[in-house]
Write a protein that holds these residues in place. Structure first.
Motif, mmCIF file in Angstrom:
data_model
loop_
_atom_site.group_PDB
_atom_site.id
_atom_site.type_symbol
_atom_site.label_atom_id
_atom_site.label_comp_id
_atom_site.label_asym_id
_atom_site.label_seq_id
_atom_site.Cartn_x
_atom_site.Cartn_y
_atom_site.Cartn_z
ATOM 1 N N LYS A 163 0.808 -1.235 0.000
ATOM 2 C CA LYS A 163 0.000 0.000 0.000
ATOM 3 C C LYS A 163 0.838 1.282 0.000
ATOM 4 N N LEU A 164 2.159 1.148 -0.010
ATOM 5 C CA LEU A 164 3.016 2.330 0.136
ATOM 6 C C LEU A 164 2.781 3.367 -0.961
ATOM 7 N N LYS A 165 2.628 2.926 -2.195
ATOM 8 C CA LYS A 165 2.388 3.873 -3.285
ATOM 9 C C LYS A 165 1.049 4.585 -3.102
ATOM 10 N N LEU A 166 0.017 3.845 -2.689
ATOM 11 C CA LEU A 166 -1.292 4.471 -2.451
ATOM 12 C C LEU A 166 -1.216 5.504 -1.329
ATOM 13 N N GLU A 220 -1.958 9.326 -1.789
ATOM 14 C CA GLU A 220 -3.017 9.911 -0.954
ATOM 15 C C GLU A 220 -2.539 11.221 -0.336
ATOM 16 N N LYS A 221 -1.290 11.242 0.073
ATOM 17 C CA LYS A 221 -0.721 12.440 0.714
ATOM 18 C C LYS A 221 -0.066 13.387 -0.284
ATOM 19 N N GLN A 222 -0.128 13.038 -1.567
ATOM 20 C CA GLN A 222 0.380 13.856 -2.659
ATOM 21 C C GLN A 222 1.880 14.140 -2.534
ATOM 22 N N PHE A 223 2.629 13.128 -2.152
ATOM 23 C CA PHE A 223 4.083 13.233 -2.095
ATOM 24 C C PHE A 223 4.681 12.668 -3.376
ATOM 25 N N THR A 224 5.779 13.275 -3.801
ATOM 26 C CA THR A 224 6.548 12.698 -4.901
ATOM 27 C C THR A 224 7.378 11.552 -4.335
ATOM 28 N N GLN A 225 7.949 10.757 -5.218
ATOM 29 C CA GLN A 225 8.827 9.681 -4.749
ATOM 30 C C GLN A 225 10.040 10.251 -4.020
ATOM 31 N N ASP A 226 10.551 11.386 -4.501
ATOM 32 C CA ASP A 226 11.689 12.024 -3.817
ATOM 33 C C ASP A 226 11.303 12.443 -2.402
ATOM 34 N N ARG A 266 -0.228 7.926 10.315
ATOM 35 C CA ARG A 266 -1.218 7.379 11.253
ATOM 36 C C ARG A 266 -2.645 7.769 10.877
ATOM 37 N N GLU A 267 -2.804 8.955 10.313
ATOM 38 C CA GLU A 267 -4.137 9.462 9.958
ATOM 39 C C GLU A 267 -4.552 9.087 8.537
ATOM 40 N N SER A 268 -3.733 8.332 7.830
ATOM 41 C CA SER A 268 -4.051 7.934 6.458
ATOM 42 C C SER A 268 -5.333 7.106 6.434
ATOM 43 N N SER A 269 -6.267 7.497 5.591
ATOM 44 C CA SER A 269 -7.507 6.727 5.489
ATOM 45 C C SER A 269 -7.231 5.343 4.912
ATOM 46 N N ILE A 270 -6.235 5.223 4.073
ATOM 47 C CA ILE A 270 -5.870 3.919 3.520
ATOM 48 C C ILE A 270 -5.384 2.996 4.629
ATOM 49 N N LEU A 271 -4.459 3.493 5.452
ATOM 50 C CA LEU A 271 -3.943 2.676 6.559
ATOM 51 C C LEU A 271 -5.037 2.338 7.554
ATOM 52 N N GLN A 272 -5.831 3.308 7.917
ATOM 53 C CA GLN A 272 -6.890 3.041 8.889
ATOM 54 C C GLN A 272 -7.887 2.021 8.353
#
Length: 151
Positions: free
Chosen positions: A13-16, A20-26, A62-68
């Motif tokens: 799920k790391l890519k999702l 979700e948080k709109q981070f680039t890979q960098d 911790r607040e990621s809806s995907i993780l939760q």
């Protein structure tokens, strides 16, 4: 859930989580302390994240809806359970378990619940404080019996 299962889930799920948080890979690789090459390898399923990356991801997101959604609530509770070999006894305030929890038993405002996703158990007191969390059903039921004797 076991350590290897959590590592596999986070790796998958790391890519999702990153998108979700709109981070680039960098940005994500810098945040997690990984090289961009390693992050790409994880995101493509070629390798799995290590335990440290898994814990860091659960803590920082911790607040990621995907993780939760994938873990049935607070990711750090699952990490704590795994790191402490399946049982926790902190007195931590919870939301009461209205989304990912089913009540197994209830008595005088105390509740024995099971998480619908990770399947771990917990006991809540009358104010929704967690008295115990465990992946082990027998430990949870023994603690529940003691709770009923001494509320």
């Amino acid at each position: 859930m076991h350590r290897d299962q959590l590592i596999a889930l986070i790796s998958d799920k790391l890519k999702l989580i990153r998108t979700e948080k709109q981070f680039t890979q960098d940005q994500m690789s810098d945040l997690l302390g990984l090289s961009k090459k390693t992050l790409v390898q994880i995101e493509k399923g070629r390798i799995q994240a290590g335990w440290t990356t898994t814990v860091t991801t659960c803590a920082l997101f911790r607040e990621s809806s995907i993780l939760q959604h994938e873990l049935g609530g607070d990711p750090l509770e699952v990490v704590d359970l795994i790191a402490n070999h399946g049982t926790l006894q902190p007195k931590e305030k919870t939301m009461g378990g209205y989304i990912w929890w089913k009540n197994i038993s209830e008595h005088s405002g105390y509740r024995l619940q099971q998480n619908a996703i990770s399947n771990h158990y917990r006991i809540l007191d009358t104010n929704n404080y967690r008295l115990l969390s465990s992946f082990d059903e027998e430990i949870a039921k023994e603690a529940w019996a003691k709770t009923l004797q001494n509320p």
